[in-house]
Each structure stands twice: as structure tokens, then as C-alpha cells.
Design an enzyme around this catalytic site. Sequence first.
Site, PDB file in Angstrom:
ATOM      1  N   ASN A 199      -4.012   5.032  16.774  1.00 28.13           N
ATOM      2  CA  ASN A 199      -4.982   4.883  17.800  1.00 28.13           C
ATOM      3  C   ASN A 199      -5.481   6.417  17.990  1.00 28.13           C
ATOM      4  O   ASN A 199      -6.773   6.449  18.377  1.00 28.13           O
ATOM      5  CB  ASN A 199      -4.565   4.102  18.943  1.00 28.13           C
ATOM      6  N   GLU A 200      -4.550   7.244  17.921  1.00 29.08           N
ATOM      7  CA  GLU A 200      -5.011   8.768  18.375  1.00 29.08           C
ATOM      8  C   GLU A 200      -6.138   9.278  17.250  1.00 29.08           C
ATOM      9  O   GLU A 200      -7.083   9.593  17.655  1.00 29.08           O
ATOM     10  CB  GLU A 200      -3.817   9.517  18.537  1.00 29.08           C
ATOM     11  N   GLU A 202      -9.138  -2.020   6.497  1.00 30.19           N
ATOM     12  CA  GLU A 202      -7.938  -2.231   6.941  1.00 30.19           C
ATOM     13  C   GLU A 202      -8.084  -2.238   8.452  1.00 30.19           C
ATOM     14  O   GLU A 202      -7.435  -3.009   9.092  1.00 30.19           O
ATOM     15  CB  GLU A 202      -6.822  -1.114   6.532  1.00 30.19           C
ATOM     16  N   GLN A 256       0.825  -1.242   0.390  1.00 34.79           N
ATOM     17  CA  GLN A 256       0.083   0.023   0.039  1.00 34.79           C
ATOM     18  C   GLN A 256       0.903   1.337  -0.239  1.00 34.79           C
ATOM     19  O   GLN A 256       1.760   1.106   0.519  1.00 34.79           O
ATOM     20  CB  GLN A 256      -1.109  -0.010   1.090  1.00 34.79           C
ATOM     21  N   GLY A 257       0.474   2.202  -0.723  1.00 36.24           N
ATOM     22  CA  GLY A 257       1.372   3.344  -0.879  1.00 36.24           C
ATOM     23  C   GLY A 257       0.473   4.711  -0.563  1.00 36.24           C
ATOM     24  O   GLY A 257       0.102   5.629  -0.988  1.00 36.24           O
ATOM     25  N   SER A 312       1.309   6.526   3.023  1.00 32.30           N
ATOM     26  CA  SER A 312       1.806   7.720   3.791  1.00 32.30           C
ATOM     27  C   SER A 312       2.840   7.962   2.881  1.00 32.30           C
ATOM     28  O   SER A 312       3.202   7.653   1.796  1.00 32.30           O
ATOM     29  CB  SER A 312       2.412   7.024   4.808  1.00 32.30           C
TER      30      SER A 312
END
Lengths: 343, 392
Positions: free
Chosen positions: B375-376, B243, B125-126, B128
Site C-alpha cells: 500500500n505504500e 491484480e 505468479q513469479g 518477486s
Amino acid sequence: MRFAFTEDQLLLRDTVRGLLARECPPDVVRSAWEARSGRAPSVWAKLAEAGVTAMTLSEASGGLGMDELDLALVLEEAGYAGLPDPLVETVAVGAPLLEAVGTAAQKERWLDAAAAGDALIAVGFEGQPFVPHAAVAAVALLHRGGDLYAVPREELPLEPQVSVDRSRPIARVDYAPDARHRVDAGDRAALDAAVGVAFDRAAWATSCVLLGLTRRMLDLAVQYAKDREQFGKPIGAQQAIKHHLATALIRQELARPLVYRAAWSLAHRDSVRDHGAHVSMAKVHAANAARHVAKTALQVHGAIGYTIEHDLHLFQKRAWALAAMYGDVGFHRARVGAATLPD
Amino acid sequence: MDLTFTERENAFRAECRAWLERHVPKESLGSGDTREGFARHLEWERELFDAGWAAVSWPKEYGGREASLFEWLIFEEEYYRAGAPNRVTQNGIFLLAPTLFEFGTEEQKARILRPMARGDVTWGQGWSEPNAGSDLASLRSTARRVEGGWLLSGQKTWCTRGAFCDMAYGLFRTDPAQKRHHGLTYFMFPLHGEGVTVRGVDRLDGDEGFAELFLDELFVPDRDVIGEVNQGWYVAMATTSSERGLTLRSPGRFMATASRLVDLYGRYRASAEPALRDAVIDAWIDAEAYRWYTFQTVTHMVDGQDVGASSSLNKVFWSEMDVRTHETALALIGDRLELDIDHDAPESAGDAVDEGAWMRGFEFALAGPIYAGTNEIQRNIIAERVLGLPRK
């Protein structure tokens, strides 16, 4: 596999939810505090009219013959409203236990009255320090020395105690077993089994109530975070508050399926071998979630939540009491351990 | 409510179990995130595909079995129970494929799905970029229109197994006049050839699992756009909720970990303090909670309800549970916990295989609260979209 309640069960929940929203607002809970009665008599009468008090008795005994799955969401709503009356003890535990093992005379004396909402039932398992609601119950079912006794209110030696939740009338009961009160289960094995199921029902039903209390405290905190402004915006716009509340929701929502799974296991206990462990898992998560959300809700409210004037403490104190009732987290975790860990 | 499995589901479970018992490799394949381990895992993926187990819920024409969601969960339980290898094809099968099923053309599905599931074409996966992590909508990679397609330029990073994969997918800005979520397009693109440079990055756990991707006018034909041009953000959201949600982390994996933890406790209980016994039991209860939570979610999905932002809730829970479970295991192991697996000696025997696996698992678990949206960020989503708290 289908993990969802039926339309009828959801409909009953909605009915009870509406009834309690109208009849049992926080003021009514507060009057039970002030009177130290543990009662909201007009609410109980309305619940009886709706059939709630007759749910768990068989049709042969004049009840509705419903099971734990039918009862789960009703108990949760009672928790949400902070209903002071002993729905767990009377409907979830006492009535079916008395129907299962009571003598003909005991059943005749109390079952119809319980189903009609005219008699409350208290339960005291071995080792339990206080019997809640004994002062207002027509009969207390006490497990002593391996036997079970149905003791009428007027013969019950009561030493009232003060609960942190003033709407919970608790008492020490120093009862000397009296053969006149003994139930008739046939043999010892049958009685042990019936009392075992009753204890599991008590722990599970308390978990349902805890789920409702948790949701109420979270709702109060979320609403407060939306309404209260500091630094020119609602405090709920701050990430610190958002993250507290998100974590609280996760704790609540991951407790819920274990409580519902335990309801199914109890309703099908003839074929579910580990129903006791399922109940214990439910109680561990429901108690931990309730205690966690009780703390979070207070922190989000800040000082106003630390007052008697605000309603939060009504639900918080009930949650603390119930988290430890019918087996605390340590007790139930150990029971799960006995079922899962190597000796 | 009916918490029993149907005869059909039980038969499906028996079939999974029987096949896995015969075919799961007896020897560890090592990490799937090293070049050699990746190759060994692909052989396993091919064996899975040829027997019809690579993507059980897919339509038969693409190599699936048309299994129901519950059957898929059953397969996953059996897969991890059998100790089968981690799926190196997961970023294709579980992340890209759901997007293709929802937005892809018939041509794309026919061309891409079978080779993906067989491991013949592998996918990373691309999402970020160096300056677009949690704030993905600030991404800067661009795609410029040319005859018959697009020229992709920019830098992507944290591409899982990108150092070994054949293809990747991600978002590129196709309309420079539009800001943030608008004007982005979802592309599939190759990781080899002119215009692309791939540089592996050693992860915390020592594996070369990540890659940085440098794209310099990489040509991509029109047929590799998914969904409509400039609508990429909405197409991508379908994948990210997969995801976070149950497709990436079905309960079977955590049940298997909890079960291994109970076995570990059996070996170390003489030296375990009572608090550790409690932590082991809590880990077990958490795995059970996640299992029943998932059955509840899947029932809602079967009923056609939108589970929406609840995938964020589920991601925070499983990732934090996984860390706690591994911390408990390491506490049981005590001062032997530093034993690691030696990459260069995949046949390494004895204690290191088991105790080392816990340290390795712990390191991997620590990535859970970070990847697939930290998680933030998930807690923000829960607070704003589930609880309705104000964004600003």
C-alpha cells in the site's frame, strides 16, 4: 446498471463550475465573512439567471422539474466554491417542500420569488439547535410538535449566534407555533412523509456540498505541496506528504459513489425502499471524508494553513459545520444500523 | 444513471444463484493453500468449469459465457453470498489470462486458457525476487537465448500456491545491456522438471502457500514468451493493474464478509460495547461504498474510459477495509479469538469453524496491504499519477 451522469448533467455542472469560478472566488466568500451576511448576492443572481434556483420546482409551479441527480453536481460545485448562500435549504429542501405542502397563499407568496432568486428559504427541523440563514431568508419552514409552519421573516423571533464559519448566519429560533403559519398537507401521514423526505434531502444535499468542500481542500493542499519547497525540492516529493494526500483522495473518492447512489435513491424514492439508509450512508462517508481531508490539508500546509490570511480555513470551517448538520455521523450511522443490524 | 439491473442481468443472477445453491459444497474444503486443500479445491474448480462458471466473462470458445462486466460482478456477488470456496485458480484466471487476452497469440490462447480455467494446469505468479520486491524493476533473473528458446536462471519468491502449481509466469532480463524496466521479457515456465527446484514456505497463517523457485538454466521454448522480447515490463503492467483492481477483489467478497460480520454481531451483541456496534455499521457502509465505487468504475470502463492508476486507489481501500472488518469481528469474539482451525482435522466442528475462520481470515487480510504491490507503493502511485505530485 449504469453509474454515470448524463451529458446534460455534466454540461450543467461545467456551466455552474465556470460561473462560480468567475463570480465566487475566495474574496467573495470573505466578504460574506466580513459582513456576517451569509450572502453573496451577485453570485446568487447569476445562479438564478442560469436557472439553478428554479431547478427543483415543478414546471407547473414555474420551475424546471429537475431531480436530485440533476442537482447533485451543482451542489458539489457550490461546496467547492464555498458559496455562502443557502442553496441546500432554498433549492434542495425548501422549495420542493413548500410546493408539496404549502397552502395556496404560502406558495403564491414565496415560490415564484424563490425560483427567481428573489427569496431565500430557511429550514428548521425538530431538535435542530440553530436555524442557519434564518436572518436572510424570506421564510423559515419550521417543524414543531409534528406540524410544519412557514414563518415569514418579519414574524420570526431570532436570536443570532456566531458560527465558527462567519459566513453562516445562524440563529436560535424560539418560535411559538401559530396556526396562521401552518402548512396544509392534508393529513398527518402525508405531512410526516413530506418532512421525512425533506430531512433526507437536507442531509443528502449537505453531503454533496461536503464532497465539493473536500475536493477544494484537497486541491489546495496538492497545489501547495507542488509549490512549496523545502530541502531544495517541493514538499510533495516527500513520501510522508504523498501518503497523506493519497489517503485523503481515497477517502474522498470512496465517499462520492455513496452520495451519488443516494441521489438516485431519492430521485426514485417511490420504488427504493431504503432511500433513508442510503442517504445516511452518504452523510457518514461525506462527513468523515471532509473532516479527514480538513485535517490533512491543514497538516500539509503547515503554519500558513493555520492563519486567517490563507483561504483554507474558509472551507475547513464550513466543512466542520456541515459535517454535523442535518444529522451528524453518530445520528446517521445509527440510522444505517437500524436498517441493517438485527434488533 | 440507472441503478437497477436489467431483466437480462436479473435473469443471470437468478441462474447463478440457483446453480450455486445446488452445487456449492456443504462442507468446508479447508484452506486452498495446503496440498490437500488445494486438491479438494481443484475438484470444485472443475465442476465450476464444466458448468460454464469458471470464467464467466471469457469468450465461449475458451469455456466462458461472454458475460458482461456487470454480469461478472453479479456472478461474484452470488458466488461469495453462497459461501462458495475461494478460487485457487485466480492467479491464472484473473492475472495471467487478462495479459494473454491482450498480448497472447492465438496459439497461446488456444493452448493455455481452457486447461487454466478447468484447473487442469494451475498457475502461480513469479514476480518477486529476494532482492526485488517493491522495487521490482531491480530484478536479476535472466533468460539467455538458445536455439528454439531461452534458458531461465535465477530465484523467484512469494509464488502463491507455487508449492502445488504446475506453471508460473514472470519477468526475466533478456538484455543485460539495458537497465531496470528495459530489457525484460515476460515468460511462462514450468514448475516441475529439469532446471527448476520449488521449495514451499510456511506462511504466517500456517499454510504452505508460498514457494521459492530456484531456476538453473530452465529451458523455455519461444512459444512461451508473451508479447515482444524486451517489452516484458509493459506487458506485465497490464496484469498488475488487474491484480490490484477489480478482477482480483470484486465487491461480492467484501459484501459477504460484511454480512457475516452482521450475523456475528447478532450472536455477540449482548457483550458488545457501543463502539463495536458502530464499527460493525462502518464495515457495512465501507462494503457498500466499495460496491458502488466499482459500479462507477465499470461504467467508465464500459464507456471506454481509461481508469488507469485508479486501480491503486481501489487496492488500498479494499485491503485496509478487509483488515478493519476482521479486527471488528475479533473484537466481538473477545477472548475466544485465539481459537484456530485445526488443519489436520478438517471435520473439526463447533465454535472453531466459525470463530477460527475469523482469525484465519484476519491473518489473510493482513497480507492484503502487502501483496499486489504494498500500500505504500500504491500511495506513491496515487500521489504521482493521479494527484500529479513530483517523483523527486
